[in-house]
Motif scaffolding. Structure first.
Motif, PDB file in Angstrom:
ATOM      1  N   LEU A 183       2.710  19.530   3.151  1.00  0.00           N
ATOM      2  CA  LEU A 183       1.868  18.373   2.626  1.00  0.00           C
ATOM      3  C   LEU A 183       0.389  18.321   2.483  1.00  0.00           C
ATOM      4  N   ALA A 184       0.035  17.614   1.149  1.00  0.00           N
ATOM      5  CA  ALA A 184      -1.476  17.614   1.052  1.00  0.00           C
ATOM      6  C   ALA A 184      -1.585  16.330   1.369  1.00  0.00           C
ATOM      7  N   GLY A 185      -2.394  15.932   2.322  1.00  0.00           N
ATOM      8  CA  GLY A 185      -2.566  14.483   2.849  1.00  0.00           C
ATOM      9  C   GLY A 185      -2.819  14.440   4.254  1.00  0.00           C
ATOM     10  N   SER A 186      -2.569  13.391   4.826  1.00  0.00           N
ATOM     11  CA  SER A 186      -2.971  13.046   6.031  1.00  0.00           C
ATOM     12  C   SER A 186      -2.129  13.817   7.181  1.00  0.00           C
ATOM     13  N   SER A 187      -0.864  14.038   6.686  1.00  0.00           N
ATOM     14  CA  SER A 187      -0.205  15.060   7.661  1.00  0.00           C
ATOM     15  C   SER A 187       0.049  16.434   6.811  1.00  0.00           C
ATOM     16  N   GLN A 188       0.203  17.449   7.572  1.00  0.00           N
ATOM     17  CA  GLN A 188       0.253  18.914   6.788  1.00  0.00           C
ATOM     18  C   GLN A 188       1.547  19.164   6.671  1.00  0.00           C
ATOM     19  N   ILE A 189       2.888  18.568   7.679  1.00  0.00           N
ATOM     20  CA  ILE A 189       4.068  19.029   7.619  1.00  0.00           C
ATOM     21  C   ILE A 189       4.821  17.824   7.915  1.00  0.00           C
ATOM     22  N   VAL A 190       5.782  17.433   7.144  1.00  0.00           N
ATOM     23  CA  VAL A 190       6.645  16.348   7.312  1.00  0.00           C
ATOM     24  C   VAL A 190       8.158  17.323   7.942  1.00  0.00           C
ATOM     25  N   VAL A 191       9.005  16.756   8.950  1.00  0.00           N
ATOM     26  CA  VAL A 191      10.018  17.374   9.024  1.00  0.00           C
ATOM     27  C   VAL A 191      11.262  16.062   9.349  1.00  0.00           C
ATOM     28  N   ASP A 192      12.383  16.267   8.655  1.00  0.00           N
ATOM     29  CA  ASP A 192      13.461  15.326   8.704  1.00  0.00           C
ATOM     30  C   ASP A 192      14.516  16.343   9.668  1.00  0.00           C
ATOM     31  N   VAL A 193      14.619  15.473  10.969  1.00  0.00           N
ATOM     32  CA  VAL A 193      15.462  15.844  11.753  1.00  0.00           C
ATOM     33  C   VAL A 193      16.610  15.019  11.984  1.00  0.00           C
ATOM     34  N   THR A 194      18.031  15.710  12.345  1.00  0.00           N
ATOM     35  CA  THR A 194      18.970  14.891  12.888  1.00  0.00           C
ATOM     36  C   THR A 194      19.515  15.242  14.199  1.00  0.00           C
ATOM     37  N   LEU A 195      19.819  14.352  14.982  1.00  0.00           N
ATOM     38  CA  LEU A 195      20.278  14.866  16.329  1.00  0.00           C
ATOM     39  C   LEU A 195      21.232  13.549  17.013  1.00  0.00           C
ATOM     40  N   PRO A 196      21.888  14.101  17.918  1.00  0.00           N
ATOM     41  CA  PRO A 196      22.718  12.973  18.652  1.00  0.00           C
ATOM     42  C   PRO A 196      22.128  11.793  19.305  1.00  0.00           C
ATOM     43  N   THR A 197      21.091  12.302  20.177  1.00  0.00           N
ATOM     44  CA  THR A 197      20.477  11.005  20.971  1.00  0.00           C
ATOM     45  C   THR A 197      19.065  11.028  20.855  1.00  0.00           C
TER      46      THR A 197
ATOM     47  N   HIS B 274       0.733  -1.176  -0.038  1.00  0.00           N
ATOM     48  CA  HIS B 274       0.069   0.006  -0.071  1.00  0.00           C
ATOM     49  C   HIS B 274       0.910   1.100  -0.052  1.00  0.00           C
ATOM     50  N   ALA B 275       0.533   2.267  -0.518  1.00  0.00           N
ATOM     51  CA  ALA B 275       1.483   3.259  -0.798  1.00  0.00           C
ATOM     52  C   ALA B 275       0.589   4.478  -0.704  1.00  0.00           C
ATOM     53  N   GLU B 276       0.804   5.584   0.328  1.00  0.00           N
ATOM     54  CA  GLU B 276       0.200   6.863   0.687  1.00  0.00           C
ATOM     55  C   GLU B 276       0.820   7.736  -0.114  1.00  0.00           C
ATOM     56  N   THR B 277       0.440   8.806  -0.978  1.00  0.00           N
ATOM     57  CA  THR B 277       1.117   9.722  -1.667  1.00  0.00           C
ATOM     58  C   THR B 277       0.652  10.974  -1.108  1.00  0.00           C
ATOM     59  N   LEU B 278       1.667  11.938  -0.707  1.00  0.00           N
ATOM     60  CA  LEU B 278       1.497  13.319  -0.200  1.00  0.00           C
ATOM     61  C   LEU B 278       2.097  14.269  -0.947  1.00  0.00           C
ATOM     62  N   PRO B 279       1.405  14.863  -1.949  1.00  0.00           N
ATOM     63  CA  PRO B 279       2.184  16.270  -2.817  1.00  0.00           C
ATOM     64  C   PRO B 279       2.738  17.055  -1.932  1.00  0.00           C
ATOM     65  N   VAL B 280       3.939  17.637  -2.271  1.00  0.00           N
ATOM     66  CA  VAL B 280       4.522  18.964  -1.399  1.00  0.00           C
ATOM     67  C   VAL B 280       4.090  19.844  -2.034  1.00  0.00           C
ATOM     68  N   LEU B 281       3.375  20.677  -1.378  1.00  0.00           N
ATOM     69  CA  LEU B 281       2.732  21.944  -1.461  1.00  0.00           C
ATOM     70  C   LEU B 281       3.742  23.215  -1.344  1.00  0.00           C
ATOM     71  N   LYS B 282       4.814  23.094  -0.322  1.00  0.00           N
ATOM     72  CA  LYS B 282       5.764  24.152  -0.312  1.00  0.00           C
ATOM     73  C   LYS B 282       6.943  23.658   0.574  1.00  0.00           C
ATOM     74  N   TYR B 283       8.155  24.034   0.204  1.00  0.00           N
ATOM     75  CA  TYR B 283       9.192  23.671   0.902  1.00  0.00           C
ATOM     76  C   TYR B 283       9.670  24.749   2.034  1.00  0.00           C
ATOM     77  N   PHE B 284       9.952  24.613   3.364  1.00  0.00           N
ATOM     78  CA  PHE B 284      10.363  25.462   4.259  1.00  0.00           C
ATOM     79  C   PHE B 284      11.923  25.129   4.290  1.00  0.00           C
ATOM     80  N   ARG B 285      12.152  24.086   4.100  1.00  0.00           N
ATOM     81  CA  ARG B 285      13.845  23.670   4.074  1.00  0.00           C
ATOM     82  C   ARG B 285      14.015  22.507   3.324  1.00  0.00           C
ATOM     83  N   THR B 286      15.038  22.565   2.569  1.00  0.00           N
ATOM     84  CA  THR B 286      15.590  21.166   1.834  1.00  0.00           C
ATOM     85  C   THR B 286      17.019  21.198   2.425  1.00  0.00           C
ATOM     86  N   ILE B 287      17.649  20.036   1.988  1.00  0.00           N
ATOM     87  CA  ILE B 287      18.939  19.742   2.658  1.00  0.00           C
ATOM     88  C   ILE B 287      20.120  20.561   1.801  1.00  0.00           C
ATOM     89  N   ARG B 288      19.839  21.391   1.099  1.00  0.00           N
ATOM     90  CA  ARG B 288      21.046  22.151   0.506  1.00  0.00           C
ATOM     91  C   ARG B 288      21.291  23.551   1.282  1.00  0.00           C
TER      92      ARG B 288
END
Length: 319
Positions: free
Chosen positions: A264-278, A125-139
């Motif tokens: 995002l458009a879908g079941s979540s309104q924002i996704v965040v990729d976060v990197t941390l020590p612990t 099963h695949a849920e697709t969530l179109p991106v409406l706006k980027y607040f930050r990308t890895i660049r």
């Protein structure tokens, strides 16, 4: 994973600000010997511990959250990673097994959703969530290894226009060849670009400057978070009232712990990729951030394997 030493971190941080900076420019900014910086930086790039690459701009993008048949998550992650239009492909924890971002065009969305994903190996099963706006990308993510003076020496903060609207440019055949060069190696010399595109070096320099200023290609320096002391990576899926999305997105954009954040458009309104020590740091991120009280609910999926980042395949033995 081997962690970068202090000088390696500073070289990587310099190339995050300007992936095409010369070794002389980097050495001057870091107050190090040019020969040392060139040798250490070239070694990092040649063995793939860091990579300077480009991503083609596309008018549409979406995230795929895939649940896989038992035991097939590695196959699905691989299948999505090897697509030319995929920017990242992660295996994750939780009810979702694989998360990927696909950069595409609006007229290809229907085929992508109805055919490509439906026939991708292992997907139940695949849920697709179109991106409406980027607040930050890895660049625009920074590892924070430089002083303000060093950042200024490299040309200032250079905050990427992650939320800039897509502009459909009319690229010539030679421009497309130049784009291919920058996607493969953001540090490719003007001499080599000119040879591959069949133009003069002066023309290559002028067209590269135009392509980059027009955002047809977005350059970034890729470094694994674990290599800079951030071994824990998570995707946080936020459910938010519509009126609060912009303010929370802006707060995430300012947060140095955030690698990537998008509406995002879908079941979540924002996704965040976060990197941390612990894990404790992740707990504080979701419970003590200035936006925490404004979120209705959230899910956390931990990234356990990154097969592709920034459009570049990682070594499968270490991904």
């Amino acid at each position: 994973m081997e962690v970068l030493d202090d000088l390696e971190r500073r070289i990587a941080a310099a190339l995050q600000i300007n992936p095409r900076a010369s070794w002389r420019t980097v050495a001057h900014a870091l107050d190090e010997h040019e020969r040392t910086v060139a040798r250490r930086g070239t070694d990092l790039l040649s063995v793939g511990r860091i990579a300077a690459v480009g991503i083609r701009s596309r008018p549409a993008s979406l995230l795929v959250r895939a649940r896989c048949t038992p035991g097939s998550a590695p196959v699905t992650s691989e299948a999505l990673a090897t697509r030319a239009d995929t920017s990242f492909s992660y295996m994750v924890t939780g009810s979702t097994d694989v998360v990927a971002e696909i950069l595409t065009t609006r007229d290809q969305l229907a085929h992508l959703v109805s055919v490509d994903l439906a026939t991708t190996p292992g997907i139940a099963h695949a849920e697709t969530l179109p991106v409406l706006k980027y607040f930050r990308t890895i660049r625009s993510w920074r590892i924070g290894a430089l002083t303000p003076r060093e950042v200024e020496e490299l040309g200032g903060p250079r905050l990427a226009r992650d939320g800039a609207p897509f502009v459909d440019l009319d690229l010539s055949a030679q421009d497309k060849d130049i784009v291919d060069c920058l996607v493969a190696n953001a540090r490719m010399s003007f001499e080599e670009i000119a040879r591959r595109a069949g133009v003069s070096e002066t023309t290559a320099r002028r067209r590269v400057e135009w392509i980059l200023s027009s955002e047809a290609v977005q350059l970034r320096l890729l470094v694994e978070p674990a290599a800079v002391g951030l071994p824990l990576e998570a995707l946080v899926w936020l459910r938010i009232a519509p009126a609060k999305i912009s303010a929370i997105g802006e707060s995430l954009r300012r947060d140095t712990r955030v690698r990537y954040a998008a509406a995002l458009a879908g079941s979540s309104q924002i996704v965040v990729d976060v990197t941390l020590p612990t894990g404790d740091d992740l707990y504080r991120f979701v419970t003590e951030s200035e936006w925490s009280s404004e979120v209705e609910s959230f899910d956390i999926t931990m990234v356990v394997r990154a097969r592709k980042r920034g459009g570049r395949l990682n070594d499968p033995s270490v991904a």
